[in-house]
Design a protein around this motif. Structure first.
Motif, PDB file in Angstrom:
ATOM      1  N   PRO A 296      61.398  36.066  54.265  1.00 42.89           N
ATOM      2  CA  PRO A 296      60.010  36.102  54.719  1.00 42.89           C
ATOM      3  C   PRO A 296      59.652  37.374  55.494  1.00 42.89           C
ATOM      4  O   PRO A 296      58.462  37.684  55.634  1.00 42.89           O
ATOM      5  CB  PRO A 296      59.894  34.858  55.613  1.00 42.89           C
ATOM      6  N   GLU A 297      60.659  38.104  55.966  1.00 41.40           N
ATOM      7  CA  GLU A 297      60.355  39.352  56.671  1.00 41.40           C
ATOM      8  C   GLU A 297      59.849  40.434  55.717  1.00 41.40           C
ATOM      9  O   GLU A 297      59.221  41.407  56.149  1.00 41.40           O
ATOM     10  CB  GLU A 297      61.603  39.858  57.417  1.00 41.40           C
ATOM     11  N   ARG A 298      60.079  40.247  54.402  1.00 36.25           N
ATOM     12  CA  ARG A 298      59.647  41.244  53.418  1.00 36.25           C
ATOM     13  C   ARG A 298      58.195  41.017  52.971  1.00 36.25           C
ATOM     14  O   ARG A 298      57.560  41.941  52.470  1.00 36.25           O
ATOM     15  CB  ARG A 298      60.550  41.183  52.171  1.00 36.25           C
ATOM     16  N   LEU A 299      57.716  39.790  53.095  1.00 38.74           N
ATOM     17  CA  LEU A 299      56.364  39.442  52.656  1.00 38.74           C
ATOM     18  C   LEU A 299      55.713  38.565  53.724  1.00 38.74           C
ATOM     19  O   LEU A 299      56.107  37.423  53.928  1.00 38.74           O
ATOM     20  CB  LEU A 299      56.400  38.703  51.313  1.00 38.74           C
ATOM     21  N   LYS A 300      54.711  39.128  54.387  1.00 34.35           N
ATOM     22  CA  LYS A 300      53.983  38.392  55.429  1.00 34.35           C
ATOM     23  C   LYS A 300      52.522  38.262  54.998  1.00 34.35           C
ATOM     24  O   LYS A 300      52.009  39.101  54.262  1.00 34.35           O
ATOM     25  CB  LYS A 300      54.084  39.139  56.761  1.00 34.35           C
ATOM     26  N   TRP A 301      51.891  37.198  55.455  1.00 36.11           N
ATOM     27  CA  TRP A 301      50.479  37.044  55.103  1.00 36.11           C
ATOM     28  C   TRP A 301      49.682  36.436  56.242  1.00 36.11           C
ATOM     29  O   TRP A 301      50.208  35.726  57.098  1.00 36.11           O
ATOM     30  CB  TRP A 301      50.302  36.248  53.825  1.00 36.11           C
ATOM     31  N   HIS A 302      48.378  36.765  56.217  1.00 38.24           N
ATOM     32  CA  HIS A 302      47.433  36.282  57.230  1.00 38.24           C
ATOM     33  C   HIS A 302      46.179  35.782  56.525  1.00 38.24           C
ATOM     34  O   HIS A 302      45.694  36.428  55.584  1.00 38.24           O
ATOM     35  CB  HIS A 302      47.028  37.413  58.184  1.00 38.24           C
ATOM     36  N   LYS A 303      45.660  34.674  56.990  1.00 40.94           N
ATOM     37  CA  LYS A 303      44.380  34.184  56.490  1.00 40.94           C
ATOM     38  C   LYS A 303      43.269  34.960  57.177  1.00 40.94           C
ATOM     39  O   LYS A 303      43.157  34.946  58.411  1.00 40.94           O
ATOM     40  CB  LYS A 303      44.219  32.682  56.758  1.00 40.94           C
ATOM     41  N   LEU A 304      42.457  35.657  56.390  1.00 45.46           N
ATOM     42  CA  LEU A 304      41.454  36.539  56.976  1.00 45.46           C
ATOM     43  C   LEU A 304      40.346  36.819  55.977  1.00 45.46           C
ATOM     44  O   LEU A 304      40.603  37.088  54.809  1.00 45.46           O
ATOM     45  CB  LEU A 304      42.095  37.875  57.383  1.00 45.46           C
ATOM     46  N   ASP A 305      39.113  36.782  56.451  1.00 42.48           N
ATOM     47  CA  ASP A 305      37.963  37.252  55.685  1.00 42.48           C
ATOM     48  C   ASP A 305      37.689  38.688  56.117  1.00 42.48           C
ATOM     49  O   ASP A 305      37.410  38.941  57.294  1.00 42.48           O
ATOM     50  CB  ASP A 305      36.752  36.356  55.976  1.00 42.48           C
ATOM     51  N   LEU A 306      37.770  39.638  55.193  1.00 47.58           N
ATOM     52  CA  LEU A 306      37.576  41.046  55.540  1.00 47.58           C
ATOM     53  C   LEU A 306      36.178  41.330  56.076  1.00 47.58           C
ATOM     54  O   LEU A 306      35.956  42.375  56.690  1.00 47.58           O
ATOM     55  CB  LEU A 306      37.839  41.936  54.324  1.00 47.58           C
ATOM     56  N   CYS A 307      35.235  40.415  55.848  1.00 45.85           N
ATOM     57  CA  CYS A 307      33.901  40.606  56.415  1.00 45.85           C
ATOM     58  C   CYS A 307      33.900  40.434  57.931  1.00 45.85           C
ATOM     59  O   CYS A 307      32.934  40.820  58.602  1.00 45.85           O
ATOM     60  CB  CYS A 307      32.905  39.642  55.776  1.00 45.85           C
ATOM     61  N   ASP A 308      34.967  39.860  58.476  1.00 45.99           N
ATOM     62  CA  ASP A 308      35.119  39.705  59.925  1.00 45.99           C
ATOM     63  C   ASP A 308      35.883  40.918  60.453  1.00 45.99           C
ATOM     64  O   ASP A 308      37.105  40.926  60.526  1.00 45.99           O
ATOM     65  CB  ASP A 308      35.880  38.407  60.229  1.00 45.99           C
ATOM     66  N   GLN A 309      35.143  41.961  60.806  1.00 46.70           N
ATOM     67  CA  GLN A 309      35.786  43.214  61.179  1.00 46.70           C
ATOM     68  C   GLN A 309      36.615  43.080  62.450  1.00 46.70           C
ATOM     69  O   GLN A 309      37.686  43.686  62.569  1.00 46.70           O
ATOM     70  CB  GLN A 309      34.749  44.320  61.352  1.00 46.70           C
ATOM     71  N   ALA A 310      36.146  42.289  63.420  1.00 38.64           N
ATOM     72  CA  ALA A 310      36.896  42.130  64.668  1.00 38.64           C
ATOM     73  C   ALA A 310      38.263  41.500  64.403  1.00 38.64           C
ATOM     74  O   ALA A 310      39.284  41.940  64.949  1.00 38.64           O
ATOM     75  CB  ALA A 310      36.097  41.270  65.655  1.00 38.64           C
TER      76      ALA A 310
ATOM     77  N   GLU B  11      59.931  43.860  44.288  1.00 37.52           N
ATOM     78  CA  GLU B  11      61.039  44.211  43.400  1.00 37.52           C
ATOM     79  C   GLU B  11      61.305  45.713  43.396  1.00 37.52           C
ATOM     80  O   GLU B  11      62.431  46.148  43.146  1.00 37.52           O
ATOM     81  CB  GLU B  11      60.745  43.721  41.979  1.00 37.52           C
ATOM     82  N   ALA B  12      60.269  46.510  43.686  1.00 37.83           N
ATOM     83  CA  ALA B  12      60.423  47.965  43.724  1.00 37.83           C
ATOM     84  C   ALA B  12      60.925  48.465  45.078  1.00 37.83           C
ATOM     85  O   ALA B  12      61.142  49.657  45.249  1.00 37.83           O
ATOM     86  CB  ALA B  12      59.098  48.638  43.389  1.00 37.83           C
ATOM     87  N   GLY B  13      61.090  47.547  46.040  1.00 39.25           N
ATOM     88  CA  GLY B  13      61.656  47.941  47.325  1.00 39.25           C
ATOM     89  C   GLY B  13      60.666  48.120  48.456  1.00 39.25           C
ATOM     90  O   GLY B  13      61.044  48.524  49.555  1.00 39.25           O
ATOM     91  N   PHE B  14      59.378  47.838  48.208  1.00 38.78           N
ATOM     92  CA  PHE B  14      58.390  47.884  49.278  1.00 38.78           C
ATOM     93  C   PHE B  14      58.423  46.580  50.070  1.00 38.78           C
ATOM     94  O   PHE B  14      58.822  45.536  49.556  1.00 38.78           O
ATOM     95  CB  PHE B  14      56.979  48.053  48.714  1.00 38.78           C
ATOM     96  N   ASP B  15      57.961  46.630  51.314  1.00 41.59           N
ATOM     97  CA  ASP B  15      57.581  45.432  52.042  1.00 41.59           C
ATOM     98  C   ASP B  15      56.072  45.270  51.902  1.00 41.59           C
ATOM     99  O   ASP B  15      55.348  46.251  51.695  1.00 41.59           O
ATOM    100  CB  ASP B  15      57.967  45.523  53.514  1.00 41.59           C
TER     101      ASP B  15
END
Length: 369
Positions: free
Chosen positions: A63-77, A33-37
């Motif tokens: 959908p180009e404004r909000l994208k998402w990925h399934k990821l565990d941050l413990c998986d650095q690679a 709403e503030a104009g960020f992607d």
């Protein structure tokens, strides 16, 4: 609202780790709403991609404004590979982590590994990608048994009663050390060499988030019995749970029940937006601010507010005190008002009204979808 543009005229892009969770999804909404992607990374262990679908619906963004990925941050690679798909982000907000207090008592190694390793991986990858503005989702638990009203100068790290709270404290210390090392690196840089960017880190210490978006489309969806009072109240009101047990009715408070500082989740989300604006203006370093209301509500006051919002009784009984619980815990949020230009604007009636809108519309949370 005008778009939040970077130097190249394009919208600024914020990486939001844990952005499908309760506070993360509301913050993603406020950022859009503030104009960020926004790009979200989330393991979906304690959240649902449905929350992000609904954020798109509420904001009417493509959908180009909000994208998402399934990821565990413990998986650095895997984290490294995903970040390579994007230009360096303008900033990052880090919500990711396990957060159930009771579970942390039974699974301390899981909490220490997940919450700390994920943060170390994120810092390394962001540094390599020259994204050096970070807002960290901390907690008032870092203050342990500090007496109220709690300021940013209150002691931290003492009297923390669970591994979850200690991970927040340890991560804050890691972030503080990281910014100090950055100062040292800059001081000892070769003459004529300038760093293209420097680390600015903001740690937001939340008190007790509650409420939901007024639409009732996104809200808190705990897996299993809620660890916090507000979702337990709403689940009793909607019929998912039989009754609420109140731990202690003989404290030195307005009605004998414990008093806590509750903050509407949209006020919290807006606090993250203010934190990003703050980091644009301040020197490099580690900064902390309390996000709280400056006062508190008792358990019985919260019960009555939920009964008012829902029009239903909330059956409850008074049980014994829990070991380690304090009678009253609330913030002094004056520094956030002075430096961030942030303060709570929504009270107990709005919190419970919006929480009930979410719970009544989604009795079983996102699983109803």
């Amino acid at each position: 609202m005008a778009s939040e543009e970077g130097e190249n005229g394009k919208r600024k892009v914020v990486l939001v780790c844990g952005g499908a969770g309760y506070i993360g999804s509301h913050t993603a909404l406020v950022l859009l709403e503030a104009g960020f992607d926004v790009v979200v990374l989330d393991s979906f262990v304690n959240s649902s991609p449905e929350s992000l679908e609904r954020v798109l619906k509420i904001t009417n963004c493509g959908p180009e404004r909000l994208k998402w990925h399934k990821l565990d941050l413990c998986d650095q690679a895997a984290l490294h590979e995903i970040l390579l798909q994007y230009p360096p982000f303008d900033s990052c907000i880090h919500f990711a982590g396990l957060k159930a207090v009771n579970e942390s008592l039974h699974e301390p190694l899981l909490y220490y590994h997940n919450n700390i390793v994920s943060t170390l991986n994120l810092l390394k990858e962001l540094d390599e990608r020259t994204c050096r503005k970070l807002v960290f989702s901390s907690s008032a638990t870092v203050y342990g048994n500090a007496p109220a009203p709690i300021t940013e100068e209150s002691h931290v790290g003492q009297g923390i009663t669970n591994p979850y709270g200690r991970t927040k404290y340890f991560i804050e210390e890691i972030l503080r050390d990281f910014t100090i090392s950055d100062d040292h690196h800059a001081t000892n840089a070769k003459e004529g060499h300038e760093l293209s960017s420097r680390w600015k880190i903001e740690s937001l210490r939340y008190f007790n988030p509650t409420g939901a978006h007024p639409s009732g489309d996104i809200g808190e969806d705990p897996r299993g019995p809620p660890n916090n009072l507000a979702p337990y109240l709403s689940q009793v009101a909607v019929g998912r749970r039989e009754q609420l047990t109140i731990f202690g009715g003989d404290y030195d408070t307005v009605d004998g029940t414990g008093v806590r500082d509750y903050v509407h989740v949209l006020d919290l989300a807006e606090g993250h937006l203010k934190a990003l604006e703050y980091l644009d203006k301040v020197p490099c370093g580690f900064h902390t601010h309390n996000l709280g209301s400056g006062s508190g509500y008792s358990v019985l006051q919260m019960v009555k507010a939920m009964e008012k919002a829902s029009g239903r009784p909330v059956p409850h009984v008074i049980g014994p005190r829990r070991q380690g619980d304090l009678a009253s815990v609330y913030a002094d949020p004056s520094l956030a008002k002075k430096e961030l230009g942030w303060e709570c604007t929504r009270g107990i009636d709005e919190m419970m009204r919006d929480l009930w809108a979410w719970q009544s519309k989604n009795p079983n949370g996102y699983r109803d979808a």
